[in-house]
Design a protein around this motif. Structure first.
Motif, mmCIF file in Angstrom:
data_model
loop_
_atom_site.group_PDB
_atom_site.id
_atom_site.type_symbol
_atom_site.label_atom_id
_atom_site.label_comp_id
_atom_site.label_asym_id
_atom_site.label_seq_id
_atom_site.Cartn_x
_atom_site.Cartn_y
_atom_site.Cartn_z
ATOM 1 N N SER A 152 0.826 -1.201 0.000
ATOM 2 C CA SER A 152 0.000 0.000 0.000
ATOM 3 C C SER A 152 0.863 1.256 0.000
ATOM 4 O O SER A 152 0.580 2.228 -0.692
ATOM 5 C CB SER A 152 -0.923 0.007 1.221
ATOM 6 O OG SER A 152 -1.719 1.175 1.260
ATOM 7 N N ASN A 157 -2.039 -0.892 -4.634
ATOM 8 C CA ASN A 157 -3.240 -1.172 -3.846
ATOM 9 C C ASN A 157 -3.853 -2.528 -4.181
ATOM 10 O O ASN A 157 -4.401 -3.204 -3.307
ATOM 11 C CB ASN A 157 -4.260 -0.058 -4.049
ATOM 12 C CG ASN A 157 -3.814 1.249 -3.423
ATOM 13 O OD1 ASN A 157 -3.305 1.275 -2.319
ATOM 14 N ND2 ASN A 157 -3.980 2.346 -4.155
ATOM 15 N N ASP A 184 -12.005 -3.095 7.668
ATOM 16 C CA ASP A 184 -11.922 -1.704 7.212
ATOM 17 C C ASP A 184 -10.721 -1.487 6.306
ATOM 18 O O ASP A 184 -10.799 -0.744 5.320
ATOM 19 C CB ASP A 184 -11.850 -0.757 8.414
ATOM 20 C CG ASP A 184 -13.125 -0.769 9.240
ATOM 21 O OD1 ASP A 184 -14.191 -1.064 8.665
ATOM 22 O OD2 ASP A 184 -13.053 -0.496 10.454
ATOM 23 N N ARG A 185 -9.603 -2.136 6.643
ATOM 24 C CA ARG A 185 -8.402 -1.993 5.817
ATOM 25 C C ARG A 185 -8.623 -2.597 4.435
ATOM 26 O O ARG A 185 -8.212 -2.027 3.416
ATOM 27 C CB ARG A 185 -7.202 -2.656 6.494
ATOM 28 C CG ARG A 185 -6.732 -1.945 7.750
ATOM 29 C CD ARG A 185 -5.488 -2.574 8.316
ATOM 30 N NE ARG A 185 -4.339 -2.381 7.432
ATOM 31 C CZ ARG A 185 -3.127 -2.859 7.708
ATOM 32 N NH1 ARG A 185 -2.921 -3.553 8.798
ATOM 33 N NH2 ARG A 185 -2.128 -2.649 6.872
ATOM 34 N N SER A 188 -10.941 -0.334 2.480
ATOM 35 C CA SER A 188 -10.227 0.870 2.065
ATOM 36 C C SER A 188 -9.325 0.602 0.868
ATOM 37 O O SER A 188 -9.278 1.384 -0.090
ATOM 38 C CB SER A 188 -9.389 1.402 3.237
ATOM 39 O OG SER A 188 -8.612 2.520 2.841
ATOM 40 N N LYS A 192 -9.545 2.152 -2.909
ATOM 41 C CA LYS A 192 -8.412 2.822 -3.552
ATOM 42 C C LYS A 192 -8.071 2.191 -4.896
ATOM 43 O O LYS A 192 -7.616 2.883 -5.809
ATOM 44 C CB LYS A 192 -7.190 2.771 -2.640
ATOM 45 C CG LYS A 192 -7.300 3.664 -1.415
ATOM 46 C CD LYS A 192 -6.052 3.539 -0.547
ATOM 47 C CE LYS A 192 -6.142 4.404 0.696
ATOM 48 N NZ LYS A 192 -4.942 4.245 1.566
ATOM 49 N N ALA A 222 -19.900 3.657 1.784
ATOM 50 C CA ALA A 222 -18.651 3.424 1.049
ATOM 51 C C ALA A 222 -18.929 2.786 -0.307
ATOM 52 O O ALA A 222 -18.311 3.141 -1.321
ATOM 53 C CB ALA A 222 -17.720 2.524 1.868
#
Length: 406
Positions: A152, A157, A184-185, A188, A192, A222
């Protein structure tokens, strides 16, 4: 790491066995596969009172594979005990260069070196070390999490998402639950890297594990924030959010109303604004909202008033899409039993977008209290954009009924 250290320290622990009469017979020069007396004596001193500086001095005089290996092991022990990450990483390099690390331990140590390198803000080395450990056949959760972080940081990503996916999968196979932050990671990273299906998949997994109203809202927001979600899909996600009590702000309810309005579901658009008011998210005296409700009122009345006539026409029509439009109107008007009837009719006659019709049938059934039937309908949609919508609705829905939304 304790197991690896214990294994690595075995030669060091055996140093004392060479003292006394046996040691007296040794020469000062290094033996082909052993330790010189001078090195042994200094190693025993470092072993008795391990310090990074002492181990470094020992490393400087080491000659031959075994001596370098012992020096590296003592340095690793001292660095780990003192929390000196730079020294720990250096010790690992000494061990690797010694060529004396047991084959079974080498992959674990390269993996650990990658974790340490990341902690030292060296993502490139972290990636190289962990990838090499993978080539040697070793992976663990901490290494994959570190790899994801390192990738990351280097803007990879997609690679980071894959590594974290591996870490989560490995963790899931253990007896320990996955931390909420891991989901959550992953989400995310999926955002991305613009991988909308992955945003949906991991959002659904998070909701299954941590089904709070707040999580429902954050996950669905999201998902809706990503490009590529169609108007009809957006409306069904808002419907789910409303059913899950996940719409909490004025903006949430206005977004739901706007999606319904743009889809031609005027009664639903009006009901969304009224629900936002009744739940305190929209101020009762908001003049702008009251004006919108007033503008929607005649459209909603006309939409509902003509439903019976349109339904009668759909009954006689051979086109499934005519029944589908009626079913959509019944769903928007919160007449879920009638919506179920006409979605079934539409599917039996054939429609252009079977996945959308099937998902809508499932929604109507769930909202009508037919949870098992609704879940069964959702399970039929396994690919394409509607699979993500179906996936969200398939997250355990026992509490979602007709009374749960406007």
């Amino acid at each position: 790491m304790k197991t690896s250290l214990r294994s690595l320290m075995l030669p060091v622990l055996l140093l004392a066995a060479g003292s006394g009469a046996m040691a007296a017979k040794r020469s000062a020069a290094p033996e082909p596969d052993g330790l010189s007396d001078s090195f042994r004596a200094q190693a025993e001193t470092v072993k008795a009172s391990p310090t990074v500086a002492g181990a470094q001095t020992l490393s400087d005089i080491a000659s031959g594979s075994l001596e370098k290996y012992v020096a590296g092991a003592l340095m690793l022990q001292a660095a780990s005990a003192s929390g000196d990450l730079k020294a720990e990483r250096k010790a690992l390099t000494v061990l690797f260069e010694s060529k004396g690390v047991p084959a079974a331990e080498l992959p674990k140590l390269h993996n650990h070196a990658g974790v340490v390198s990341l902690m030292l803000n060296d993502p490139q080395d972290a990636i190289a070390q962990i990838r090499y450990a993978e080539q040697l056949g070793y992976r663990d959760v901490s290494g994959q999490v570190a790899l994801a972080d390192a990738l990351s940081r280097t803007k990879d990503n997609a690679g980071a998402l894959a590594a974290l996916d591996t870490a989560v999968t490995m963790q899931a196979s253990s007896s320990s639950p996955m931390p909420e932050a891991w989901y959550d990671r992953v989400i995310s990273l999926a955002v991305k890297s613009n991988q909308l299906p992955q945003v949906a998949l991991w959002g659904q997994r998070k909701l299954a594990a941590y089904p709070t109203n707040q999580n429902w809202r954050s996950v669905l927001v999201a998902y809706l924030s990503r490009p590529g979600v169609s108007l009809e899909e957006t409306l069904d996600i808002y419907r789910l959010a409303a059913a899950r009590d996940a719409l909490v702000t004025e903006r949430d309810w206005m977004g739901y109303s706007a999606a319904a309005n743009n889809a031609g579901a005027f009664a639903e658009a009006k009901a969304a604004l009224e629900a936002g008011m009744s739940r305190g998210a929209i101020a009762q005296n908001d003049a702008a909202i009251k004006k919108q409700i007033a503008q929607l009122a005649p459209k909603a009345s006309k939409e509902l008033a003509g439903l019976k006539t349109r339904a009668a026409a759909a009954d006689k029509s051979a086109k499934g899409d005519d029944a589908l439009k009626v079913a959509d109107d019944y769903l928007g008007g919160a007449q879920f039993a009638k919506a179920v009837e006409y979605y079934k009719m539409a599917l039996s006659k054939g429609v252009a977008d079977k996945d959308r019709a099937t998902v809508r049938l499932g929604i109507a059934q769930i909202r009508n209290g037919e949870v098992a039937n609704g879940q069964s309908a959702m399970a039929q949609v396994t690919s394409g954009p509607w699979a993500s919508v179906a996936g969200f609705w398939k997250v355990p829905t026992q509490t979602v009924t007709a009374s749960a939304a406007p």
